[in-house]
Design a protein around this motif. Structure first.
Motif, short mmCIF file in Angstrom:
data_model
loop_
_atom_site.label_atom_id
_atom_site.label_comp_id
_atom_site.label_asym_id
_atom_site.label_seq_id
_atom_site.Cartn_x
_atom_site.Cartn_y
_atom_site.Cartn_z
N ALA A 498 1.05 -1.10 -0.12
CA ALA A 498 -0.09 0.06 0.03
C ALA A 498 0.94 1.23 0.03
N ALA A 499 0.35 2.22 -0.76
CA ALA A 499 1.16 3.52 -0.61
C ALA A 499 0.50 4.53 0.22
N VAL A 500 1.22 5.75 0.41
CA VAL A 500 0.63 6.70 1.45
C VAL A 500 -0.66 7.11 0.99
N ALA A 505 -8.45 5.71 2.21
CA ALA A 505 -9.30 4.71 2.00
C ALA A 505 -9.35 3.58 2.94
N ILE A 506 -8.15 3.16 3.26
CA ILE A 506 -7.97 2.16 4.24
C ILE A 506 -8.46 2.37 5.69
N ILE A 507 -8.09 3.72 6.11
CA ILE A 507 -8.59 4.05 7.50
C ILE A 507 -10.02 4.15 7.49
N GLY A 526 -1.34 -5.84 7.87
CA GLY A 526 -0.70 -5.26 6.87
C GLY A 526 0.83 -4.74 7.02
N ASP A 527 1.56 -4.14 6.00
CA ASP A 527 2.78 -3.75 6.20
C ASP A 527 2.73 -2.54 7.11
N VAL A 528 4.06 -1.81 7.50
CA VAL A 528 4.29 -1.00 8.50
C VAL A 528 3.62 0.27 8.23
N ASP A 532 1.05 1.69 11.00
CA ASP A 532 1.41 3.24 11.55
C ASP A 532 0.10 3.89 11.42
N ALA A 533 -0.62 3.98 10.23
CA ALA A 533 -1.87 4.89 9.96
C ALA A 533 -2.91 4.31 10.92
N LEU A 534 -3.17 3.24 10.82
CA LEU A 534 -4.19 2.83 11.68
C LEU A 534 -4.04 2.89 13.21
#
Length: 713
Positions: A498-500, A505-507, A526-528, A532-534
């Motif tokens: 996933a890109a930044v 959308a993921i959040i 997911g990846d790092v 981080d975002a979640l």
């Protein structure tokens, strides 16, 4: 056509194959397809002659052959080549890594073979029995493919690709309906049927059309001769593909005939320090970069996997995602010599490094300090802010595995006996999904159970709020169907790089899951950057399972689990391995202990002080400790009052089983845990079941180490 005559014209749906397509779909950077018109399209006018693969299990090679025929007709090749199935099959098997045992070649592997080594005409190498394993000659190669792209295996992606004017090669799980399609309005339709476990088939889809009964029908060309369906063509129903489609890909060739270029393949492997310097000697716990580069005529072969072993063990893979060197971080906690071996197709490369104990640096000799000349005090200059990699703050409690294979009593026991404490399995109604019977088998083995919901989370377009609402309903229904109790952990996956820009959308997707999934603990895989975002958005409302894939060596402090090792085979089952830092809400095992004698007093149990016992201790307290260990662990330690290597190994085993610091020292925490264990045995009249073989192996290993140390004295 009789069903029995066709059963040989498929391929074995092995664990190797299923894991290969799973890894491949993780590697591919999926792009959002344009919305399908839904009006339908028929591209079969460019199809070549229908082939009959006879009794040869080469359906994937036949499908690539059919695709190359289609492309040549589409581009108007003046003299289309009939590609040799034998040649395509050979190269696909070579890339898969075994020319003697069929592990199920993917469309992508066969198409890559057509790109690298090329296509020979069937007039030179015709299909017949026992010719599939003959290596084609370069002098016979007349053309090469130019690209292969794996796409999302969904009907929406399938329709969008067909609308764009390209057919799609797909792999399906075979059911009885494939052998005997239903006749519907003059068409032969494959819909439903009884699943043939472990059997797959590859075909090329060349069109689709809306239908009032089936929603959509998807036209395909089969490789079972013109006697199948309508002259070799038939249709899949929408429901069939939604349930049984496993993999999907497209390919291409130059739009005009070009001269093939002889391959010049190269595979290299190296070890580097943190500064990128290639070295052969490192220190214990030093960060080491293990890198590989795979090229053909100087160009990186992207979207491939290079297999890696360390001293011939711990097999894993490196995805070739970037031009140039690709790799992973590694370190050794013990000194020694380590050989890393990389393999791809017939290529092998290795590098050997030595890991040594770090030598203490001597303190510098003091130097006379001259009388300083007073100087003005300079203004302090700010230091650059450090940019540390966040690390999980918790210690590893135990390890868990996840797999796409249904477990039996024997395989579940093998996983448990190997030391793993939990297994993650998929919800849903797919070939990889868990069943109610399997739930009982897993829990009875002593394993904890976590659940995964994964439909098609492999590109940003999947992560919509409406999809989240659908996934929430489906995951809860699936969990309830297998009897999962409230509070059981369910991981919803973000299964791509996933890109930044994808984070919003993921959040939003996980926000809907949190509001809709009421009875179960929602987790994120997911990846790092996903974690981080979640974590920054939802904190401890979610639990977190990070994968090392696409994380480039970085980890997040919020992780409850960390997936780091892939494609390990345990009891014949291919699994991925994760460290567990905090139990996210596993479904507890159902295995119950059996009766045992009442406890005798443990040294100092229930008292205010504890006598520390460790290697070398002697006396009555050690005798009492040995008696208690025998009762709790079911061992036969000599009750001699001497705290030797065998007693130390037994203490370590007890500490490991009870989540304590494993140091082999009987201290306050170990004493309290043993007191509680003995009390539980007395109150419940039960014994604790342990793996005596493991404990004895640990004792033997420690005794061997002690003897080796004595030999050096």
């Amino acid at each position: 056509m009789p069903e029995a005559a066709l059963k040989y014209n498929t391929f074995r749906l092995t664990d190797d194959y299923l894991n290969r397509i799973k890894r491949r779909q993780k590697l591919i950077d999926f792009t959002v397809q344009a919305e399908s018109s839904g009006n339908g399209v028929d591209l079969s006018q460019y199809c070549g002659p229908v082939i009959n693969q006879l009794a040869e299990g080469s359906c994937t090679a036949c499908t690539v052959r059919d695709y190359i025929w289609w492309l040549q007709n589409k581009y108007g090749y003046p003299q289309p080549v009939d590609p040799s199935v034998n040649g395509l099959y050979y190269w696909g098997r070579l890339i898969t890594g075994d020319l003697t045992q069929d592990r199920g070649s993917t469309f992508e592997a066969v198409a890559t073979g057509a790109m690298v080594w090329g296509v020979v005409p069937s007039s030179v190498d015709p299909l017949s029995e026992n010719t599939l394993y003959v290596q084609p000659q370069w002098s016979d190669v007349v053309m090469q493919a130019s690209s292969c792209t794996v796409i999302s295996p969904t009907t929406a992606s399938l329709r969008a690709m067909l609308d764009s004017g390209k057919p799609v090669g797909i792999a399906i799980q075979v059911t009885s309906a494939l052998y005997q399609p239903t006749v519907y309005n003059g068409l032969y339709v494959v819909d439903g049927g009884t699943v043939e476990q472990g059997v797959g088939h590859e075909i090329i889809v060349v069109g689709y059309q809306p239908d009032p009964t089936y929603g959509y029908l998807y036209k395909f060309q089969n490789s079972w001769g013109t006697g199948y369906g309508n002259g070799g063509f038939a249709y899949f129903s929408e429901a069939f593909l939604q349930k049984y489609m496993l993999d999907a890909a497209t390919m291409d060739i130059p739009q005009k005939p070009t001269q093939p270029v002889q391959p010049n393949l190269s595979l290299q492997i190296r070890a580097t320090d943190e500064n990128g310097n290639v070295k052969s000697t490192f220190s214990v716990n030093e960060n080491i970069g293990i890198g590989v580069i795979l090229t053909n005529n100087g160009q990186t072969l992207l979207n491939q996997y290079v297999d890696i072993t360390i001293n011939g063990q711990s097999p894993s893979s490196i995805p070739i995602s970037f031009d140039g060197w690709n790799g992973f971080p590694w370190s050794a906690s013990n000194p020694g010599t380590y050989t890393f071996t990389a393999t791809w197709a017939h290529l092998t490369a290795s590098t050997t490094i030595t890991v040594e104990q770090a030598q203490p640096q001597p303190a510098p000799a003091p130097t006379p300090t001259p009388t300083p000349t007073p100087k003005p005090t300079p203004s302090p200059q700010p230091k650059p802010a450090p940019n540390p990699t966040p690390q999980p703050s918790n210690k590893v409690l135990y390890q868990a595995v996840d797999c796409a294979t249904r477990l039996t009593e024997a395989t579940a026991k093998s996983i448990y006996d190997a030391g793993y404490k939990a297994v993650m399995r998929y919800l849903g109604n797919w070939a990889k999904s868990i069943t109610a019977d399997e739930v009982a088998t897993i829990r009875a083995s002593g394993l904890k159970l976590g659940l995964i919901w994964e439909s098609d989370p492999t590109y940003v377009g999947y992560f919509t709020t409406s999809q989240a609402a659908n996934d929430a309903i489906a995951a809860m229904a699936s969990a309830q169907a297998i009897g999962a109790p409230k509070g059981t952990a369910i991981a919803f996956t973000v299964d791509y790089d996933a890109a930044v820009a994808d984070m919003d959308a993921i959040i939003a997707y996980f926000g809907v899951l949190l509001s809709k999934v009421t009875d179960y603990k929602v987790g994120a895989y997911g990846d790092v950057i996903v974690i981080d975002a979640l974590a920054n958005t939802y904190g401890n409302k979610l639990w977190y399972w990070q994968t090392s894939a696409w994380s480039y060596g970085q980890t997040n402090a919020h992780n409850d689990m960390y997936q780091h090792t892939y494609d390990v085979v345990v009891g014949g089952v291919q699994v991925d391995v994760s460290d567990v830092y905090a139990d996210p809400g596993f479904w507890a095992p159902s295995a119950t202990p059996a009766p045992s004698p009442s406890p005798s007093p443990s040294p100092n149990n229930g008292g205010d002080t504890v006598t520390i016992l460790q290697l070398g201790s002697t006396g009555p307290a050690v005798k009492q400790l040995q008696e208690d260990l025998n009762k709790i662990l079911g061992l036969h330690l000599a009750v001699d009052g001497i705290f030797g290597p065998a007693t130390q190994a037994a203490v370590k085993s007890f500490q490991l089983q009870h989540g304590l610091t494993v140091d082999g020292i009987y201290g306050p925490q170990t004493a309290q845990a043993m007191y509680e264990a003995l009390l539980a045995l007395a109150n419940k009249g039960s014994t604790v079941t342990v793996d005596k073989g493991k404990v004895q192996a640990l004792i033997n290993a420690l005794e061997s180490a002690l003897n080796a140390a004595k030999a050096l004295l």
